[in-house]
Design a protein around this motif. Structure first.
Motif, PDB file in Angstrom:
ATOM      1  N   ASN A  32      49.173  48.999  34.231  1.00 56.00           N
ATOM      2  CA  ASN A  32      50.613  48.770  34.272  1.00 56.00           C
ATOM      3  C   ASN A  32      51.015  47.984  35.508  1.00 56.00           C
ATOM      4  OD1 ASN A  32      51.013  50.251  31.900  1.00 56.00           O
ATOM      5  ND2 ASN A  32      51.082  52.179  33.040  1.00 56.00           N
ATOM      6  N   LEU A  33      52.131  47.284  35.392  1.00 55.01           N
ATOM      7  CA  LEU A  33      52.650  46.515  36.514  1.00 55.01           C
ATOM      8  C   LEU A  33      53.130  47.449  37.620  1.00 55.01           C
ATOM      9  CD1 LEU A  33      54.765  43.885  34.567  1.00 55.01           C
ATOM     10  CD2 LEU A  33      52.537  43.531  35.623  1.00 55.01           C
ATOM     11  N   LYS A  34      52.883  47.066  38.859  1.00 52.12           N
ATOM     12  CA  LYS A  34      53.337  47.879  39.996  1.00 52.12           C
ATOM     13  C   LYS A  34      54.824  47.688  40.260  1.00 52.12           C
ATOM     14  CE  LYS A  34      49.104  49.164  40.452  1.00 52.12           C
ATOM     15  NZ  LYS A  34      48.705  50.468  39.887  1.00 52.12           N
ATOM     16  N   LYS A  35      55.304  46.443  40.114  1.00 53.36           N
ATOM     17  CA  LYS A  35      56.721  46.154  40.358  1.00 53.36           C
ATOM     18  C   LYS A  35      57.248  45.289  39.220  1.00 53.36           C
ATOM     19  CE  LYS A  35      56.376  46.349  45.415  1.00 53.36           C
ATOM     20  NZ  LYS A  35      56.591  45.592  46.691  1.00 53.36           N
ATOM     21  N   PRO A  36      57.463  45.883  38.039  1.00 55.21           N
ATOM     22  CA  PRO A  36      57.911  45.079  36.900  1.00 55.21           C
ATOM     23  C   PRO A  36      59.319  44.546  37.088  1.00 55.21           C
ATOM     24  CG  PRO A  36      57.998  47.411  36.368  1.00 55.21           C
ATOM     25  CD  PRO A  36      57.305  47.304  37.697  1.00 55.21           C
ATOM     26  N   SER A  37      59.561  43.357  36.556  1.00 61.83           N
ATOM     27  CA  SER A  37      60.902  42.798  36.542  1.00 61.83           C
ATOM     28  C   SER A  37      61.693  43.423  35.390  1.00 61.83           C
ATOM     29  CB  SER A  37      60.820  41.273  36.351  1.00 61.83           C
ATOM     30  OG  SER A  37      60.004  40.687  37.327  1.00 61.83           O
ATOM     31  N   PRO A  38      63.017  43.305  35.422  1.00 61.23           N
ATOM     32  CA  PRO A  38      63.803  43.824  34.295  1.00 61.23           C
ATOM     33  C   PRO A  38      63.372  43.162  32.984  1.00 61.23           C
ATOM     34  CG  PRO A  38      65.209  43.326  36.168  1.00 61.23           C
ATOM     35  CD  PRO A  38      63.853  42.784  36.509  1.00 61.23           C
ATOM     36  N   ASN A  39      63.157  43.971  31.957  1.00 64.61           N
ATOM     37  CA  ASN A  39      62.726  43.456  30.660  1.00 64.61           C
ATOM     38  C   ASN A  39      61.489  42.574  30.774  1.00 64.61           C
ATOM     39  OD1 ASN A  39      65.009  44.651  29.291  1.00 64.61           O
ATOM     40  ND2 ASN A  39      66.248  42.997  30.178  1.00 64.61           N
ATOM     41  N   ASP A  40      60.566  42.989  31.607  1.00 66.02           N
ATOM     42  CA  ASP A  40      59.357  42.194  31.871  1.00 66.02           C
ATOM     43  C   ASP A  40      58.538  42.041  30.596  1.00 66.02           C
ATOM     44  OD1 ASP A  40      56.667  41.410  32.930  1.00 66.02           O
ATOM     45  OD2 ASP A  40      57.675  41.734  34.838  1.00 66.02           O
ATOM     46  N   TYR A  41      58.095  40.800  30.326  1.00 65.82           N
ATOM     47  CA  TYR A  41      57.300  40.545  29.132  1.00 65.82           C
ATOM     48  C   TYR A  41      55.942  41.237  29.182  1.00 65.82           C
ATOM     49  CZ  TYR A  41      60.672  36.778  28.248  1.00 65.82           C
ATOM     50  OH  TYR A  41      61.826  36.049  28.030  1.00 65.82           O
ATOM     51  N   ASP A  42      55.510  41.637  30.371  1.00 68.06           N
ATOM     52  CA  ASP A  42      54.202  42.281  30.505  1.00 68.06           C
ATOM     53  C   ASP A  42      54.308  43.800  30.546  1.00 68.06           C
ATOM     54  OD1 ASP A  42      51.502  41.772  30.477  1.00 68.06           O
ATOM     55  OD2 ASP A  42      51.286  41.719  32.652  1.00 68.06           O
TER      56      ASP A  42
ATOM     57  N   ARG B 252      56.009  16.235  30.382  1.00 63.84           N
ATOM     58  CA  ARG B 252      56.329  16.350  31.799  1.00 63.84           C
ATOM     59  C   ARG B 252      55.868  17.722  32.291  1.00 63.84           C
ATOM     60  NH1 ARG B 252      59.705  12.875  34.223  1.00 63.84           N
ATOM     61  NH2 ARG B 252      60.417  14.483  35.660  1.00 63.84           N
ATOM     62  N   PRO B 253      55.385  17.835  33.527  1.00 59.60           N
ATOM     63  CA  PRO B 253      54.988  19.139  34.056  1.00 59.60           C
ATOM     64  C   PRO B 253      56.169  20.106  34.089  1.00 59.60           C
ATOM     65  CG  PRO B 253      54.108  17.390  35.435  1.00 59.60           C
ATOM     66  CD  PRO B 253      55.074  16.744  34.478  1.00 59.60           C
ATOM     67  N   VAL B 254      55.887  21.380  33.760  1.00 59.76           N
ATOM     68  CA  VAL B 254      56.914  22.424  33.819  1.00 59.76           C
ATOM     69  C   VAL B 254      56.340  23.639  34.531  1.00 59.76           C
ATOM     70  CG1 VAL B 254      58.267  21.707  31.816  1.00 59.76           C
ATOM     71  CG2 VAL B 254      56.272  23.172  31.489  1.00 59.76           C
ATOM     72  N   PHE B 255      57.243  24.436  35.135  1.00 61.77           N
ATOM     73  CA  PHE B 255      56.833  25.541  35.992  1.00 61.77           C
ATOM     74  C   PHE B 255      57.788  26.716  35.784  1.00 61.77           C
ATOM     75  CE2 PHE B 255      56.270  21.370  37.825  1.00 61.77           C
ATOM     76  CZ  PHE B 255      54.910  21.316  38.080  1.00 61.77           C
ATOM     77  N   GLY B 256      57.249  27.920  35.720  1.00 58.91           N
ATOM     78  CA  GLY B 256      58.066  29.096  35.484  1.00 58.91           C
ATOM     79  C   GLY B 256      58.124  30.021  36.686  1.00 58.91           C
ATOM     80  N   ASP B 257      59.251  30.731  36.816  1.00 54.94           N
ATOM     81  CA  ASP B 257      59.386  31.700  37.900  1.00 54.94           C
ATOM     82  C   ASP B 257      59.439  33.109  37.319  1.00 54.94           C
ATOM     83  OD1 ASP B 257      59.587  32.573  40.541  1.00 54.94           O
ATOM     84  OD2 ASP B 257      61.038  30.997  41.041  1.00 54.94           O
ATOM     85  N   ARG B 258      59.304  34.088  38.172  1.00 54.02           N
ATOM     86  CA  ARG B 258      59.231  35.471  37.718  1.00 54.02           C
ATOM     87  C   ARG B 258      60.521  35.932  37.046  1.00 54.02           C
ATOM     88  NH1 ARG B 258      55.322  39.110  38.555  1.00 54.02           N
ATOM     89  NH2 ARG B 258      54.301  37.943  40.210  1.00 54.02           N
ATOM     90  N   ASP B 259      61.642  35.265  37.331  1.00 49.64           N
ATOM     91  CA  ASP B 259      62.914  35.631  36.696  1.00 49.64           C
ATOM     92  C   ASP B 259      63.087  34.943  35.345  1.00 49.64           C
ATOM     93  OD1 ASP B 259      63.355  33.008  37.432  1.00 49.64           O
ATOM     94  OD2 ASP B 259      65.160  33.406  38.605  1.00 49.64           O
ATOM     95  N   LYS B 260      62.015  34.330  34.810  1.00 55.21           N
ATOM     96  CA  LYS B 260      61.978  33.653  33.500  1.00 55.21           C
ATOM     97  C   LYS B 260      62.648  32.290  33.514  1.00 55.21           C
ATOM     98  CE  LYS B 260      62.208  38.227  31.361  1.00 55.21           C
ATOM     99  NZ  LYS B 260      62.980  39.139  30.510  1.00 55.21           N
TER     100      LYS B 260
END
Length: 438
Positions: free
Chosen positions: A148-158, A387-395
């Motif tokens: 399990n994730l130690k510090k999950p984000s709200p509604n985390d996909y993982d 084009r290159p794309v990049f994601g952040d933890r807040d989706k």
């Protein structure tokens, strides 16, 4: 063989489901959507001719999921205290596959092998991120380490649907594949009755992988299915390629796997052939040209699929390079394989950038000018614009890696050299298989 679902052509908004925020941040181009699970309702929406194999697959997964849980519950009956889950850690390093042959008859190897036997799930697979050079599993102990994730984000996909039941059988992080291969090396040193438990467990592992294969030839990350992005056809961390390679080893009796029964070798050969067809079907075309693959593809549509909060449904250079190397390794490639490799390598060559580096600047890595550096590739590319794309933890989805939070810039490989070996090896392969243009 069941027909492959066609690749659907999506517009940028439909494919990425880019739900723009209000107000829109200058550096943000959208929001990363969740992946879709494989469900009965989605299968019911398929063309009638395609439903039966998928419905049977889902029913088999659900039945195995229930059987696995029932087996653990039966073990736990009468226990006043449950043993804690085994500690997580680096798994593959505890199961080396490069030792001298006689090492696999040593007590150190047998400690690992006994641990592997004890943690095999009723389905026949293994969990991930769990060192195997430890005592065997205790009665009633969980089959997998804490994932399990130690510090999950709200509604985390993982975030798992059940925190006590996650990755119970997976090919993520080389799990199951490595256990099978390690057991085969140990069994080779014990050709008689002493080696039979290891041979039987390795065979059960192969049966597990055969059962987990989708009707279209792909493999999910987790089986029995866990939902969310774990249900996608998974190229991430080279999962599909490594399972397909193992199927080839089994079919040919390589890597100490010659003890597999003839019917299993035949099934493994067919499984690898289906995986090749899946790769050919899933390779994304842009303006009619073959390009690359995503880290995950939706199991039914084969469209690129998202994964964790910061992993968009985009083409992926590293996993594509490894898929191409796998296709290049196949003997007597078909015209379709040759065209897939030609198109994929041409795309990788065209996307390489030079004179830049992804280096630490102050508190976080940045993409900066660096004369003479390269070639580099972005990890992800938009499947329409390239084009290159990049994601952040807040989706949030971005078109500039320097706009990500410092935590994500430092914590993920956004730029790298993954395709270099594939590109370097292509010319020798092409000299053998690609006909000169007339």
């Amino acid at each position: 063989m069941p027909s492959l679902c066609p690749i659907l052509v999506f517009h940028r908004v439909a494919l990425l489901t880019l739900v723009l925020a209000e107000p829109v941040l200058a550096a943000q181009i959208g929001t990363i959507p969740p992946a879709e699970s494989l469900t009965a309702s989605r299968i019911a929406a398929l063309p009638a001719a395609d439903r039966a194999p998928w419905a049977a697959y889902l029913a088999r997964s659900e039945a195995q999921w229930a059987a696995d849980r029932e087996a653990l519950a039966a073990e736990r009956q009468g226990l006043s205290t449950l043993p804690p889950a085994r500690a997580g850690g680096h798994s593959e390093g505890s199961m080396p596959l490069d030792k001298p042959a006689n090492w696999y008859a040593s007590e150190g190897a047998l400690v690992v092998a006994r641990n592997i036997l004890s943690f095999q799930t009723p389905a026949g697979g293994w969990g991930k991120n769990q060192p195997r050079n430890a005592p065997p599993r205790e009665r009633g102990q969980a089959y997998v380490a804490e994932n399990n994730l130690k510090k999950p984000s709200p509604n985390d996909y993982d975030l798992p649907q059940d925190s006590q039941w996650s990755y119970v059988g997976t090919v993520d992080n080389d799990a199951t594949i490595t256990e099978i291969r390690f057991l085969a090396r140990v069994a080779k040193q014990f050709p008689g009755a002493a080696g039979e438990p290891y041979r039987q467990a390795a065979q059960r592992g192969v049966v597990y992988l055969l059962a987990a294969q989708f009707p279209n030839g792909g493999w999910p990350q987790v089986w029995p299915l866990q939902g969310g992005y774990h249900d996608a056809v998974t190229l991430n961390d080279n999962a599909l390629v490594e399972v397909a390679e193992l199927m080839g080893m089994v079919s040919r009796g390589e890597a100490e796997l010659g003890f597999m029964p003839a019917n299993m070798k035949t099934a493994a050969a067919a499984a690898q052939a289906r995986s090749v067809q899946l790769l050919l079907a899933a390779q994304i075309r842009i303006n009619g040209k073959l390009t690359m693959w995503a880290q995950q593809h939706d199991p039914l549509t084969l469209a690129p699929s998202s994964a964790r909060n910061y992993e968009p449904p985009a083409l992926c250079s590293g996993e594509s390079a490894n898929a191409l190397r796998f296709l290049m390794s196949l003997p007597n490639p078909s015209p379709a394989i040759i065209e897939a490799v030609k198109g994929g390598v041409a795309m990788l060559k065209s996307l390489a950038v030079r004179d830049v580096g992804f280096v630490k600047v102050d508190d976080a890595r940045r993409l900066v000018a660096q004369p003479g550096a390269g070639p580099l590739w972005a990890r992800y590319y938009d499947p329409v614009t390239l084009r290159p794309v990049f994601g952040d933890r807040d989706k949030s989805l971005h078109d500039d890696v320097n706009d990500l939070s410092a935590e994500r810039r430092n914590g993920y490989s956004w730029w790298g050299t993954w395709p270099m070996k594939t590109v370097a090896d292509y010319d020798a392969w092409a000299a053998r298989w690609v006909k000169p243009a007339s």
